[in-house]
Scaffold this motif. Structure first.
Motif, PDB file in Angstrom:
ATOM      1  N   MET B 109       0.808  -1.218   0.000  1.00  0.00           N
ATOM      2  CA  MET B 109       0.000   0.000   0.000  1.00  0.00           C
ATOM      3  C   MET B 109       0.848   1.278   0.000  1.00  0.00           C
ATOM      4  O   MET B 109       0.304   2.378  -0.002  1.00  0.00           O
ATOM      5  N   GLY B 110       2.165   1.132   0.035  1.00  0.00           N
ATOM      6  CA  GLY B 110       3.038   2.304   0.145  1.00  0.00           C
ATOM      7  C   GLY B 110       2.975   3.221  -1.072  1.00  0.00           C
ATOM      8  O   GLY B 110       2.688   4.417  -0.949  1.00  0.00           O
ATOM      9  N   ASN B 113      -0.418   4.795  -1.467  1.00  0.00           N
ATOM     10  CA  ASN B 113      -0.582   5.895  -0.497  1.00  0.00           C
ATOM     11  C   ASN B 113       0.152   7.153  -0.956  1.00  0.00           C
ATOM     12  O   ASN B 113      -0.347   8.268  -0.805  1.00  0.00           O
ATOM     13  N   LYS B 116      -1.896   8.758  -3.471  1.00  0.00           N
ATOM     14  CA  LYS B 116      -3.098   9.339  -2.882  1.00  0.00           C
ATOM     15  C   LYS B 116      -2.795  10.672  -2.191  1.00  0.00           C
ATOM     16  O   LYS B 116      -3.565  11.627  -2.311  1.00  0.00           O
ATOM     17  N   TYR B 117      -1.688  10.727  -1.469  1.00  0.00           N
ATOM     18  CA  TYR B 117      -1.422  11.916  -0.649  1.00  0.00           C
ATOM     19  C   TYR B 117      -0.655  13.024  -1.378  1.00  0.00           C
ATOM     20  O   TYR B 117      -0.748  14.179  -0.999  1.00  0.00           O
TER      21      TYR B 117
END
Ligand code: ATP
Ligand code: MG
Lengths: 104, 140
Positions: B109-110, B113, B116-117
């Protein structure tokens, strides 16, 4: 709910005090990247993961309190780090599900 | 416009307690009074990148540039490189070993993420040479 009520309702041992009096956001999970993707800012994070990176994630994701469940007791370095960073750290015998049942 | 530049060496052997660079950047952004939403996005995305450099490469360098309206981060390593970026970007894809999973990493998920951010993300990678990840953030 108040942090005090939370700690009492799950009969938890306090290792580091929580800087917040109230918590109204929660997240359950053990994979650190999932926590960083989904845990809301200022939440109580319920997990069985017990190592220093848990505090690191807590700091970076603005977690207010870490709740270790299933009788997992924190290592000394995790306790120290939570104290310095003002992140609450508690441990309970209850499972994550049982902890969640007590949340209001 | 003036900016603040910082450079951090990310120790490839320290995967027990990595994240020092991201934590330092988070502190700086707080001191500068940047918006808390920006600080959280930068801190999490940079930490994911920092951890990846430690777990999947042999560490590297993080260069950070802070502007009044945003942040730019370059994470450079000389690790093995990423064979298939599209696959690596998928949620849940991970080549992490069991020891790494026991520490709580390896959910795959790194990179998702980071995407996403961050407001901008670019991966430049070559097998056997290394990987550079660029992350750009704007005050929203
Ligand atoms: N800097 C890097 N060098 C080489 N390979 C990388 C690098 N960063 C990521 N990868 C590859 O991409 C995959 C996906 O990365 P991602 O960060 O999304 O997940 P992960 O690191 O395996 O798990 P998590 O981030 O959830 O702890 C990794 O398993 C690895 O194979
Ligand atoms: Mg990763």
């Amino acid at each position: 709910m108040t942090t005090k009520a939370l700690v009492e309702s799950i009969d938890a041992t306090l290792y580091a005090p929580c800087a917040k009096d109230n918590i109204d956001a929660f997240y359950v999970g053990d994979f650190l990247s999932r926590v960083m993707g989904k845990a809301p800012s200022g939440c109580a994070w319920i997990t069985v993961m017990n190592n220093i990176n848990v505090a690191g994630v807590g700091v970076l994701a603005d977690v207010a309190m870490i709740v270790l469940c299933e009788d997992v007791h924190p290592a000394e370095d995790l306790i120290e780090r939570c104290k310095t960073e003002n992140i609450g750290l508690v441990s309970t015998k209850l499972s994550a599900y049982e902890v969640c049942r007590n949340l209001k | 416009m003036t900016s603040i530049k910082q450079s951090y060496i990310v120790d490839g052997n320290d995967f027990i307690s990595c994240g020092h660079a991201s934590e330092a950047v988070k502190r700086t952004l707080k001191e500068l009074g940047m918006p808390s939403d920006l600080i959280r996005r930068v801190a999490i995305a940079m930490y994911e990148g920092e951890i990846n450099m430690v777990i999947h490469a042999e560490g590297g360098v993080a260069d950070v540039e802070i502007f009044s309206d945003g942040v730019k981060i370059y994470l450079r390593d000389h690790g093995k490189g990423i064979a298939d970026i599209e696959q690596a970007m998928q949620e849940g894809f991970s080549t992490a070993t069991d020891d790494i999973r026991e520490l709580g990493f390896g959910a795959g998920m790194g990179l998702p993420n980071m995407k996403k951010y961050a407001d901008e993300m670019e991966i430049d990678t070559e097998i056997g040479v290394g990987t550079t990840v660029y992350l750009g953030f704007k005050v929203r």
